[in-house]
Design a protein around this motif. Structure first.
Motif, PDB file in Angstrom:
ATOM      1  N   ASP A  12       1.243  -1.294  -0.071  1.00  0.00           N
ATOM      2  CA  ASP A  12       0.227   0.457  -0.089  1.00  0.00           C
ATOM      3  C   ASP A  12       1.069   0.996   0.281  1.00  0.00           C
ATOM      4  N   VAL A  13       0.676   1.980  -1.217  1.00  0.00           N
ATOM      5  CA  VAL A  13       1.801   3.107  -0.786  1.00  0.00           C
ATOM      6  C   VAL A  13       1.413   4.479  -0.997  1.00  0.00           C
ATOM      7  N   ASP A  14       0.669   4.522  -0.704  1.00  0.00           N
ATOM      8  CA  ASP A  14      -0.073   6.241  -0.102  1.00  0.00           C
ATOM      9  C   ASP A  14      -0.837   5.541   1.525  1.00  0.00           C
ATOM     10  N   THR A  15      -0.487   6.082   2.723  1.00  0.00           N
ATOM     11  CA  THR A  15      -0.892   5.669   4.157  1.00  0.00           C
ATOM     12  C   THR A  15      -0.414   7.184   4.479  1.00  0.00           C
ATOM     13  N   HIS A  16      -1.423   7.427   5.113  1.00  0.00           N
ATOM     14  CA  HIS A  16      -0.569   8.711   5.969  1.00  0.00           C
ATOM     15  C   HIS A  16      -0.641   8.082   7.897  1.00  0.00           C
ATOM     16  N   LEU A  17       0.525   8.517   8.484  1.00  0.00           N
ATOM     17  CA  LEU A  17       0.600   8.695  10.033  1.00  0.00           C
ATOM     18  C   LEU A  17      -0.494   9.491  11.173  1.00  0.00           C
ATOM     19  N   THR A  18      -1.095   9.281  11.932  1.00  0.00           N
ATOM     20  CA  THR A  18      -1.798  10.540  12.677  1.00  0.00           C
ATOM     21  C   THR A  18      -0.518  10.847  13.879  1.00  0.00           C
ATOM     22  N   GLU A  19       0.180  12.137  13.850  1.00  0.00           N
ATOM     23  CA  GLU A  19       1.632  11.805  14.496  1.00  0.00           C
ATOM     24  C   GLU A  19       1.187  12.169  16.284  1.00  0.00           C
ATOM     25  N   PRO A  20       1.569  11.186  17.069  1.00  0.00           N
ATOM     26  CA  PRO A  20       1.012  11.433  18.461  1.00  0.00           C
ATOM     27  C   PRO A  20       1.875  12.719  18.781  1.00  0.00           C
ATOM     28  N   ALA A  21       0.171  12.748  20.129  1.00  0.00           N
ATOM     29  CA  ALA A  21       0.996  14.345  20.382  1.00  0.00           C
ATOM     30  C   ALA A  21       1.696  15.081  21.195  1.00  0.00           C
ATOM     31  N   ASP A  22       3.583  13.900  21.228  1.00  0.00           N
ATOM     32  CA  ASP A  22       4.887  14.052  21.343  1.00  0.00           C
ATOM     33  C   ASP A  22       5.380  14.052  20.892  1.00  0.00           C
ATOM     34  N   VAL A  23       5.525  14.813  19.311  1.00  0.00           N
ATOM     35  CA  VAL A  23       6.315  14.400  18.074  1.00  0.00           C
ATOM     36  C   VAL A  23       7.674  15.456  18.115  1.00  0.00           C
ATOM     37  N   TRP A  24       7.120  16.164  18.411  1.00  0.00           N
ATOM     38  CA  TRP A  24       7.966  17.719  18.382  1.00  0.00           C
ATOM     39  C   TRP A  24       8.187  18.003  19.671  1.00  0.00           C
ATOM     40  N   THR A  25       7.693  18.001  21.036  1.00  0.00           N
ATOM     41  CA  THR A  25       7.977  18.598  22.489  1.00  0.00           C
ATOM     42  C   THR A  25       8.476  17.624  22.790  1.00  0.00           C
ATOM     43  N   SER A  26       8.351  15.748  22.667  1.00  0.00           N
ATOM     44  CA  SER A  26       9.277  15.273  23.109  1.00  0.00           C
ATOM     45  C   SER A  26      10.823  15.418  22.618  1.00  0.00           C
ATOM     46  N   ARG A  27      10.888  16.544  21.097  1.00  0.00           N
ATOM     47  CA  ARG A  27      12.854  15.817  20.744  1.00  0.00           C
ATOM     48  C   ARG A  27      13.327  17.601  20.831  1.00  0.00           C
ATOM     49  N   MET A  28      11.734  18.182  21.039  1.00  0.00           N
ATOM     50  CA  MET A  28      13.146  19.365  21.764  1.00  0.00           C
ATOM     51  C   MET A  28      12.985  20.246  22.312  1.00  0.00           C
ATOM     52  N   PRO A  29      13.754  20.942  23.409  1.00  0.00           N
ATOM     53  CA  PRO A  29      13.942  21.833  24.863  1.00  0.00           C
ATOM     54  C   PRO A  29      12.788  22.138  24.629  1.00  0.00           C
ATOM     55  N   ALA A  30      12.418  22.351  26.229  1.00  0.00           N
ATOM     56  CA  ALA A  30      10.927  22.781  26.658  1.00  0.00           C
ATOM     57  C   ALA A  30      10.456  24.356  26.536  1.00  0.00           C
ATOM     58  N   ARG A  31      11.386  25.141  26.230  1.00  0.00           N
ATOM     59  CA  ARG A  31      11.194  26.406  25.879  1.00  0.00           C
ATOM     60  C   ARG A  31      10.480  26.812  24.974  1.00  0.00           C
ATOM     61  N   LEU A  32      10.918  25.549  24.087  1.00  0.00           N
ATOM     62  CA  LEU A  32      10.911  25.321  22.506  1.00  0.00           C
ATOM     63  C   LEU A  32       8.952  24.722  22.049  1.00  0.00           C
ATOM     64  N   HIS A  33       8.394  24.437  23.296  1.00  0.00           N
ATOM     65  CA  HIS A  33       7.294  23.710  23.113  1.00  0.00           C
ATOM     66  C   HIS A  33       6.335  24.505  23.069  1.00  0.00           C
ATOM     67  N   ASP A  34       5.933  25.580  23.143  1.00  0.00           N
ATOM     68  CA  ASP A  34       5.255  26.369  23.113  1.00  0.00           C
ATOM     69  C   ASP A  34       4.352  27.161  20.937  1.00  0.00           C
ATOM     70  N   TYR A 106       3.344   8.759   5.341  1.00  0.00           N
ATOM     71  CA  TYR A 106       3.436  10.182   5.129  1.00  0.00           C
ATOM     72  C   TYR A 106       2.991  11.249   5.530  1.00  0.00           C
ATOM     73  N   PRO A 107       2.971  11.803   6.661  1.00  0.00           N
ATOM     74  CA  PRO A 107       2.658  12.979   7.479  1.00  0.00           C
ATOM     75  C   PRO A 107       1.552  14.019   7.100  1.00  0.00           C
ATOM     76  N   ASN A 108       1.018  14.438   7.847  1.00  0.00           N
ATOM     77  CA  ASN A 108      -0.288  15.443   8.335  1.00  0.00           C
ATOM     78  C   ASN A 108       0.043  16.567   8.404  1.00  0.00           C
ATOM     79  N   VAL A 109       0.489  16.468   9.647  1.00  0.00           N
ATOM     80  CA  VAL A 109       0.584  18.080  10.364  1.00  0.00           C
ATOM     81  C   VAL A 109       1.081  19.168   9.814  1.00  0.00           C
ATOM     82  N   GLY A 110       3.011  18.655   9.469  1.00  0.00           N
ATOM     83  CA  GLY A 110       3.293  19.617   8.654  1.00  0.00           C
ATOM     84  C   GLY A 110       3.056  19.568   7.005  1.00  0.00           C
ATOM     85  N   GLY A 111       2.145  18.947   6.910  1.00  0.00           N
ATOM     86  CA  GLY A 111       1.728  18.943   5.161  1.00  0.00           C
ATOM     87  C   GLY A 111       1.780  18.321   4.413  1.00  0.00           C
TER      88      GLY A 111
END
Length: 387
Positions: A12-34, A106-111
């Motif tokens: 199946d060559v085109d599916t999307h994953l629903t990004e979990p809530a912490d994709v970015w906040t778990s990988r970037m500094p707390a000061r950037l979370h907002d 393929y992604p969703n949030v980033g477009g």
């Protein structure tokens, strides 16, 4: 009729994953979370926010199996979304249940072309967001790397950064890259411009295909008729018209000489249907000859249909007679998808309980010869993604 999913190893060559809530906040500094994409619960609904602005909601693109219609009824929180949409182990279990061997993600949030991140004024933050998504994708697909296929998101606004990210993610096992189908909509040079040649060269050298997902350009003006037409009616119209963006994309790649300059580069038009391919290529060949393209570009040694046959692929998920005709003409260039779990996906739900992917494929494609079925359901994709 024999179930095709029991006879072929379906990719199946085109599916999307629903990004979990912490994709970015778990990988970037707390000061950037907002500032980076993060989930907030507002009026009982989970929504994506970044820099104080609303950028979407996971329920909008997690509709498989949901008994509701956009925008009035969507899954409101992650509790309402099937785990197979955001957990890799659950996705593998879904593949087993549906008789699907592998899915390309393929992604969703980033477009769909990663265009959201061009709206961030801080380009270093934008790059960090792209890299965080790609690192998440590496981790997510590591559960079953031959069944969950990672496609790299690119910081396409800087070709040098895009090439570097391609190499970084290729080394981590990603099997393709996703590129914006209409970069000029984001203020970048048009797709055929030689500005992008370093990226095409890098992908060709690495043996990675380049995906062009529909909706990668700016879709804003297509929603102007909502008040007059109605939200859902206009959504159906836009979902039909975005195929045209990839017709433009494919013709840009051919007429602009990208295919000629990079003959070993594989290019995939994603979620754009295939019924238009025979008519479009017949038109391109006719206009190519009548327009004297060979006189203006004597270096071009093939017709548009021949460039297409050599290195371009299209994907389909609901067409019936149109898909069969395209497969009759171009059996080596057509790929099968489901678009899971998007609102228009090929997947069962309360409104279409019998529309499982295997039911559709068996009904629509069952009359094709086995060699063609093997190509469209497995072999073409296996060759492109190294599966």
């Amino acid at each position: 009729m024999t179930d095709l999913f029991d006879r072929f190893r379906v990719i199946d060559v085109d599916t999307h994953l629903t990004e979990p809530a912490d994709v970015w906040t778990s990988r970037m500094p707390a000061r950037l979370h907002d500032r980076v994409p993060h989930i907030e619960r507002i009026d009982g609904k989970d929504v994506w926010m970044a820099d104080g602005g609303f950028i979407g909601a996971p329920g909008f693109y997690s509709m498989a199996g949901w008994d509701g219609v956009l925008p009035a009824s969507i899954p409101e929180t992650y509790d309402d979304i099937a785990p197979s949409m955001y957990e890799p182990e659950a996705r593998v279990a879904l593949l087993d249940a549906e008789g699907i061997d592998a899915q390309v993600l393929y992604p969703n949030v980033g477009g769909f072309g990663n265009g959201y991140f061009t709206t961030l004024s801080d380009r270093s933050l934008a790059l960090a967001c792209v890299q965080a998504y790609n690192d998440f994708l590496t981790d997510w697909t590591s559960v079953a790397p031959d069944r969950l296929v990672a496609v790299t998101a690119l910081p396409f606004w800087d070709v040098d950064l895009a090439v570097a990210e391609l190499h970084r993610c290729h080394a981590k096992g990603h099997r393709a890259v996703n590129f914006c189908n209409q970069p000029s909509d984001h203020g970048m040079p048009p797709l055929a411009h030689r500005h992008w040649d370093p990226l095409w060269a890098a992908a060709q050298e690495a043996g990675l295909s380049v995906s062009f997902h529909v909706g990668g350009g700016s879709m804003g003006t297509q929603f102007e008729d909502v008040a007059e037409m109605g939200w859902m009616t206009n959504f159906a119209k836009v979902s039909s018209l975005i195929f045209l963006d990839n017709i433009r994309c494919v013709t840009d790649l051919i007429f602009g000489g990208v295919c000629h300059r990079f003959p070993d580069l594989r290019l995939v038009s994603v979620e754009s249907g295939v019924g238009w391919i025979p008519a479009m290529l017949e038109t391109c060949d006719w206009q190519w000859r009548n327009g004297g393209v060979g006189d203006e570009h004597p270096e071009y040694d093939l017709l548009p249909s021949e460039y297409f046959q050599r290195q371009i692929y299209g994907c389909f998920w609901f067409e019936e007679e149109a898909a069969v005709e395209a497969l009759r003409r171009y059996p080596d260039n057509i790929l099968y998808e489901t678009d899971y779990p998007h609102p228009t996906c090929q997947h069962p739900g309360p409104r279409t309980p019998a529309q499982r992917p295997r039911d559709y494929a068996t009904r629509a494609l069952g009359g094709l010869p086995d060699d063609v079925l093997d190509k469209v359901l497995h072999a073409n994709a296996a060759r492109i993604y190294g599966l």
